[in-house]
Design a protein around this motif. Structure first.
Motif, PDB file in Angstrom:
ATOM      1  N   PHE A  94       0.828  -1.202   0.000  1.00 17.32           N
ATOM      2  CA  PHE A  94       0.000   0.000   0.000  1.00 17.32           C
ATOM      3  C   PHE A  94       0.870   1.263   0.000  1.00 17.32           C
ATOM      4  O   PHE A  94       0.532   2.260  -0.646  1.00 17.32           O
ATOM      5  CB  PHE A  94      -0.940   0.003   1.208  1.00 17.32           C
ATOM      6  N   ARG A  95       1.980   1.205   0.718  1.00 16.86           N
ATOM      7  CA  ARG A  95       2.930   2.336   0.713  1.00 16.86           C
ATOM      8  C   ARG A  95       3.522   2.524  -0.681  1.00 16.86           C
ATOM      9  O   ARG A  95       3.677   3.663  -1.148  1.00 16.86           O
ATOM     10  CB  ARG A  95       4.033   2.062   1.730  1.00 16.86           C
ATOM     11  N   TYR A  96       3.864   1.432  -1.364  1.00 14.96           N
ATOM     12  CA  TYR A  96       4.441   1.548  -2.709  1.00 14.96           C
ATOM     13  C   TYR A  96       3.461   2.242  -3.658  1.00 14.96           C
ATOM     14  O   TYR A  96       3.855   3.121  -4.450  1.00 14.96           O
ATOM     15  CB  TYR A  96       4.779   0.174  -3.287  1.00 14.96           C
ATOM     16  N   ALA A 101       4.231  12.738   5.569  1.00 11.27           N
ATOM     17  CA  ALA A 101       3.709  11.432   5.977  1.00 11.27           C
ATOM     18  C   ALA A 101       2.298  11.245   5.435  1.00 11.27           C
ATOM     19  O   ALA A 101       1.531  12.207   5.291  1.00 11.27           O
ATOM     20  CB  ALA A 101       3.713  11.323   7.494  1.00 11.27           C
ATOM     21  N   PRO A 102       1.899  10.010   5.140  1.00 14.72           N
ATOM     22  CA  PRO A 102       0.557   9.756   4.585  1.00 14.72           C
ATOM     23  C   PRO A 102      -0.581  10.272   5.452  1.00 14.72           C
ATOM     24  O   PRO A 102      -1.633  10.667   4.926  1.00 14.72           O
ATOM     25  CB  PRO A 102       0.524   8.224   4.476  1.00 14.72           C
ATOM     26  N   GLU A 103      -0.414  10.280   6.785  1.00 15.27           N
ATOM     27  CA  GLU A 103      -1.512  10.702   7.647  1.00 15.27           C
ATOM     28  C   GLU A 103      -1.943  12.145   7.396  1.00 15.27           C
ATOM     29  O   GLU A 103      -3.069  12.529   7.727  1.00 15.27           O
ATOM     30  CB  GLU A 103      -1.128  10.531   9.113  1.00 15.27           C
ATOM     31  N   GLN A 150      -7.684   6.693  -1.925  1.00 18.92           N
ATOM     32  CA  GLN A 150      -8.136   6.778  -0.531  1.00 18.92           C
ATOM     33  C   GLN A 150      -8.172   5.398   0.106  1.00 18.92           C
ATOM     34  O   GLN A 150      -7.799   5.219   1.269  1.00 18.92           O
ATOM     35  CB  GLN A 150      -9.517   7.430  -0.467  1.00 18.92           C
ATOM     36  N   ALA A 151      -8.606   4.393  -0.657  1.00 12.89           N
ATOM     37  CA  ALA A 151      -8.621   3.021  -0.153  1.00 12.89           C
ATOM     38  C   ALA A 151      -7.209   2.537   0.147  1.00 12.89           C
ATOM     39  O   ALA A 151      -6.972   1.827   1.129  1.00 12.89           O
ATOM     40  CB  ALA A 151      -9.293   2.106  -1.169  1.00 12.89           C
ATOM     41  N   VAL A 152      -6.255   2.937  -0.696  1.00 14.65           N
ATOM     42  CA  VAL A 152      -4.846   2.600  -0.462  1.00 14.65           C
ATOM     43  C   VAL A 152      -4.336   3.317   0.773  1.00 14.65           C
ATOM     44  O   VAL A 152      -3.692   2.723   1.653  1.00 14.65           O
ATOM     45  CB  VAL A 152      -4.004   2.978  -1.698  1.00 14.65           C
ATOM     46  N   LEU A 153      -4.613   4.624   0.852  1.00 14.99           N
ATOM     47  CA  LEU A 153      -4.128   5.460   1.956  1.00 14.99           C
ATOM     48  C   LEU A 153      -4.564   4.914   3.308  1.00 14.99           C
ATOM     49  O   LEU A 153      -3.777   4.897   4.264  1.00 14.99           O
ATOM     50  CB  LEU A 153      -4.644   6.886   1.766  1.00 14.99           C
TER      51      LEU A 153
END
Length: 438
Positions: free
Chosen positions: A99-101, A118-120, A133-136
């Motif tokens: 998911f990070r990739y 950062a993703p948050e 959004q589903a990945v995040l």
């Protein structure tokens, strides 16, 4: 196992190879089915399949060695591709790093850099596409910026451009890269040895199923080694720079690969690394801060480090192990300089590094195993199976009394115990076969 080999002495070599190929293909197809239809395979099923796929390969290797016969390169690649296609169909399990990739590829395209945020920070951002959004929402450690190097980020970007938020696309790209690694290995050692890597359960699980990008960096390392054997040190230095840009682990090999290089070759290496990082340095962020945070705070599946911290605190333990590794590296470097080989013992280098490190994930073995194909040993290939025990954690056991990534003590004892036994076996055998003067 020797009894089994004796029973198969009358089996034609090509038939034996294809029987092993079919057996392993059925194993990986079963694993793909379980990964697709059962959520995630049970630990019992997974380890049964690992045994099912590893045992015939090791038996075939011993049989081919006994007969002193090569493995036809067409069959090597055909079955290697079949096994990896099973992984592509099955998809990731026991892992969520992908998911990070996928997120990094999106951020690279949108912002021109995946670093620094950062993703948050995007949890409440309505501009993020729905599929992203589903990945995040499934990224682990969303409070930490990305740790992956610029060359690896380019891979994530290409995967995003080909098919956004598709882990299968990333798997496909990594499978192609892994096949290139196998090709480079066929130029460095026998096809019989290469089979150990090409048909290895850990390699297939971590690259084809799970899409870990370490194999991408290792491909550049193997290219650099092959170019070094052909005395094309300028291109070797360039490939080694790309490997550093993919993952910092490649730094451990730089003195050995370029020990016979001239000053301008070192300039090519330094220039490659500098050019890779320069655009991101200018934009104000790279992967370095997260790498430092990772080195300072993370611990998982440690061996020597874990033992040492029973007696002293973390920082002195890291300093002591770092000094010991440096001393060992200097000793080996002096020995290596006197030898006439152009391929260092990367299995020794990475084996020592990972045994001393606070973190030793299963996919780190992707750095060691290509060298273990060039220099086969019992301990390295035992480790290729033993490291898969690291997936036994509080999370996979559904044990709510344990932290998610905590390991039962027996797992680590079994894992490193098996490696120690195999290493002792290798040492004993070498002492018997080598002259006393060695």
């Amino acid at each position: 196992m020797n009894g089994f080999i004796s029973l198969t002495d009358r089996v034609p070599t090509r038939l034996g190879i294809d029987l092993v190929g079919v057996c392993c293909a059925l194993a990986y197809a079963t694993l793909a089915y379980l990964a697709q239809h059962a959520g995630e395979p049970s630990l019992l099923a997974f380890y049964a399949i690992v045994f099912w796929s590893a045992t015939p390969v090791f038996c075939l290797y011993l049989l081919l060695t006994r007969r002193d016969e090569p493995l036809p390169i067409s069959r090597l690649f055909f079955w290697a591709l079949v096994f990896r296609v099973c992984g592509l169909v099955g998809g990731p399990f026991y892992e969520d790093d992908f998911f990070r990739y996928l997120w990094d590829g999106y951020r690279f395209w949108e912002a021109g850099t995946p670093y620094g945020i950062a993703p948050e920070a995007f949890f409440l951002n309505q501009s993020v596409p729905v599929q992203l959004q589903a990945v995040l929402n499934q990224i682990n450690h969303p409070d930490v910026a990305t740790i992956y190097g610029p060359i690896t980020q380019l891979l994530f970007l290409v995967a995003f451009l080909l098919n956004a938020a598709s882990v299968a696309t990333l798997q496909g790209l990594l499978i192609v890269v892994d096949l290139a690694t196998i090709y480079f290995l066929t130029r460095l050692t026998s096809t019989r040895n290469v089979m150990l890597y090409a048909w290895c359960p850990l390699v297939i699980k971590e690259i084809a199923f799970t899409a870990h990008p370490d194999g991408y960096a290792v491909c550049f390392v193997m290219a650099a080694l092959l170019l070094t054997t052909k005395h094309r040190l300028g291109l070797a230095a360039f490939c080694l720079g790309l490997a550093i840009g993919a993952k910092i682990f490649a730094l451990a090999l730089v003195p050995f690969v370029l020990c016979r290089a001239r000053f301008h070759h070192w300039l090519v290496f330094a220039g490659t690394v500098g050019l890779l990082y320069a655009p991101f340095v200018l934009t104000g962020a790279t992967d370095i801060p997260t790498l430092m945070l990772f080195a300072d705070e993370w611990e998982f599946n440690a061996s020597l480090y874990a033992l040492l911290t029973l007696a002293i605190s973390a920082t002195p333990a890291k300093l002591l192990l770092a000094c010991t590794l440096a001393g060992g590296a200097i000793w080996y470097f002096k020995t290596y300089r006197r030898e006439k080989t152009y391929i260092p013992r990367g299995d020794w280098i990475y084996g020592a590094l990972f045994l001393a490190a606070p973190v030793f994930n299963a996919w780190y073995m992707l750095w060691l195993l290509p060298f273990a194909a060039i220099y086969p040993s019992r301990w390295a290939w035992t480790a290729s199976i033993a490291l898969l025990l690291t997936y036994i954690t509080g999370l996979s056991l559904n044990d709510f009394d344990m932290q998610a990534y905590a390991q039962p003590m027996w797992v680590r004892l079994l894992e490193f115990g098996l490696i120690a036994i195999a290493l002792a076996w290798d040492v004993r055998r070498n002492l018997r076969t080598k002259p006393l003067s060695h």
